[in-house]
Design a protein around this motif. Structure first.
Motif, PDB file in Angstrom:
ATOM      1  N   MET A  81       0.854  -1.184   0.000  1.00  0.00           N
ATOM      2  CA  MET A  81       0.000   0.000   0.000  1.00  0.00           C
ATOM      3  C   MET A  81       0.893   1.238   0.000  1.00  0.00           C
ATOM      4  O   MET A  81       1.905   1.280   0.689  1.00  0.00           O
ATOM      5  N   LYS A  82       0.519   2.194  -0.799  1.00  0.00           N
ATOM      6  CA  LYS A  82       1.251   3.450  -0.848  1.00  0.00           C
ATOM      7  C   LYS A  82       0.591   4.406   0.137  1.00  0.00           C
ATOM      8  O   LYS A  82      -0.550   4.807  -0.046  1.00  0.00           O
ATOM      9  N   LYS A  83       1.312   4.717   1.205  1.00  0.00           N
ATOM     10  CA  LYS A  83       0.768   5.671   2.173  1.00  0.00           C
ATOM     11  C   LYS A  83       1.911   6.457   2.773  1.00  0.00           C
ATOM     12  O   LYS A  83       3.051   6.009   2.803  1.00  0.00           O
ATOM     13  N   GLU A  84       1.575   7.622   3.232  1.00  0.00           N
ATOM     14  CA  GLU A  84       2.566   8.531   3.808  1.00  0.00           C
ATOM     15  C   GLU A  84       2.860   8.155   5.250  1.00  0.00           C
ATOM     16  O   GLU A  84       2.042   7.537   5.926  1.00  0.00           O
ATOM     17  N   GLY A  85       4.016   8.573   5.718  1.00  0.00           N
ATOM     18  CA  GLY A  85       4.337   8.432   7.125  1.00  0.00           C
ATOM     19  C   GLY A  85       5.063   7.151   7.458  1.00  0.00           C
ATOM     20  O   GLY A  85       5.349   6.315   6.610  1.00  0.00           O
ATOM     21  N   LEU A  86       5.344   7.033   8.731  1.00  0.00           N
ATOM     22  CA  LEU A  86       6.049   5.871   9.238  1.00  0.00           C
ATOM     23  C   LEU A  86       5.080   4.737   9.499  1.00  0.00           C
ATOM     24  O   LEU A  86       3.881   4.896   9.473  1.00  0.00           O
ATOM     25  N   GLY A  87       5.646   3.611   9.784  1.00  0.00           N
ATOM     26  CA  GLY A  87       4.807   2.463  10.106  1.00  0.00           C
ATOM     27  C   GLY A  87       4.789   1.454   8.976  1.00  0.00           C
ATOM     28  O   GLY A  87       5.203   1.730   7.852  1.00  0.00           O
ATOM     29  N   LYS A  88       4.318   0.298   9.325  1.00  0.00           N
ATOM     30  CA  LYS A  88       4.263  -0.805   8.379  1.00  0.00           C
ATOM     31  C   LYS A  88       3.174  -0.553   7.332  1.00  0.00           C
ATOM     32  O   LYS A  88       2.055  -0.185   7.669  1.00  0.00           O
ATOM     33  N   LYS A  89       3.533  -0.743   6.095  1.00  0.00           N
ATOM     34  CA  LYS A  89       2.576  -0.569   5.006  1.00  0.00           C
ATOM     35  C   LYS A  89       2.000  -1.942   4.643  1.00  0.00           C
ATOM     36  O   LYS A  89       2.734  -2.835   4.249  1.00  0.00           O
ATOM     37  N   PRO A  90       0.689  -2.117   4.784  1.00  0.00           N
ATOM     38  CA  PRO A  90       0.096  -3.429   4.502  1.00  0.00           C
ATOM     39  C   PRO A  90       0.059  -3.726   3.003  1.00  0.00           C
ATOM     40  O   PRO A  90       0.183  -2.834   2.169  1.00  0.00           O
ATOM     41  N   TYR A  91      -0.115  -4.993   2.711  1.00  0.00           N
ATOM     42  CA  TYR A  91      -0.298  -5.401   1.324  1.00  0.00           C
ATOM     43  C   TYR A  91      -1.739  -5.153   0.909  1.00  0.00           C
ATOM     44  O   TYR A  91      -2.662  -5.239   1.707  1.00  0.00           O
ATOM     45  N   ILE A  92      -1.909  -4.892  -0.375  1.00  0.00           N
ATOM     46  CA  ILE A  92      -3.227  -4.797  -0.992  1.00  0.00           C
ATOM     47  C   ILE A  92      -3.312  -5.977  -1.957  1.00  0.00           C
ATOM     48  O   ILE A  92      -2.401  -6.203  -2.755  1.00  0.00           O
TER      49      ILE A  92
END
Length: 116
Positions: A53-64
């Motif tokens: 997933m394309k998202k801003e900020g820190l943290g784990k980006k989940p799969y889509i």
């Protein structure tokens, strides 16, 4: 897809492309841990695609996840069946020490009509 869980996930993804594990779990009523386990199997079998997933900020980006076309699954399954049938012919030839009664390798051809 052998299991009812994987079938539910696949149908959900055909309706709602680009879904996360949590969205799939909420939409199907399947526990998130079960969705994670099943979706990984489906990904490894080539039944679903995934991207980060394309998202801003820190943290784990989940799969889509999204489901592949049914015709691609049919093709994969037919290739596996074809391979197994040809293995059986080869085994028969080795055991009997003579050519099998079936001539040549077995080829399965799938023709899928398109309404598009």
């Amino acid at each position: 897809m052998a299991s009812e869980v994987r079938a539910k996930i696949y149908i959900f993804l055909r309706k709602f492309e680009k879904s996360t594990v949590e969205e799939i779990a909420n939409g199907t009523g399947i526990y998130p841990s079960t969705v994670r386990e099943s979706i990984l199997e489906m990904y490894n079998l080539g039944y679903v695609n995934r991207e980060k997933m394309k998202k801003e900020g820190l943290g784990k980006k989940p799969y889509i996840y999204s489901a592949v076309e049914p015709s691609a699954i049919i093709q994969k399954i037919s290739e596996k069946v074809q391979e197994r049938l040809n293995d059986l012919i080869d085994i028969d030839e080795r055991i009997e020490g003579k050519p099998a009664t079936i001539n040549g390798p077995i080829n399965i051809e799938i023709n899928i009509a398109s309404d598009k």
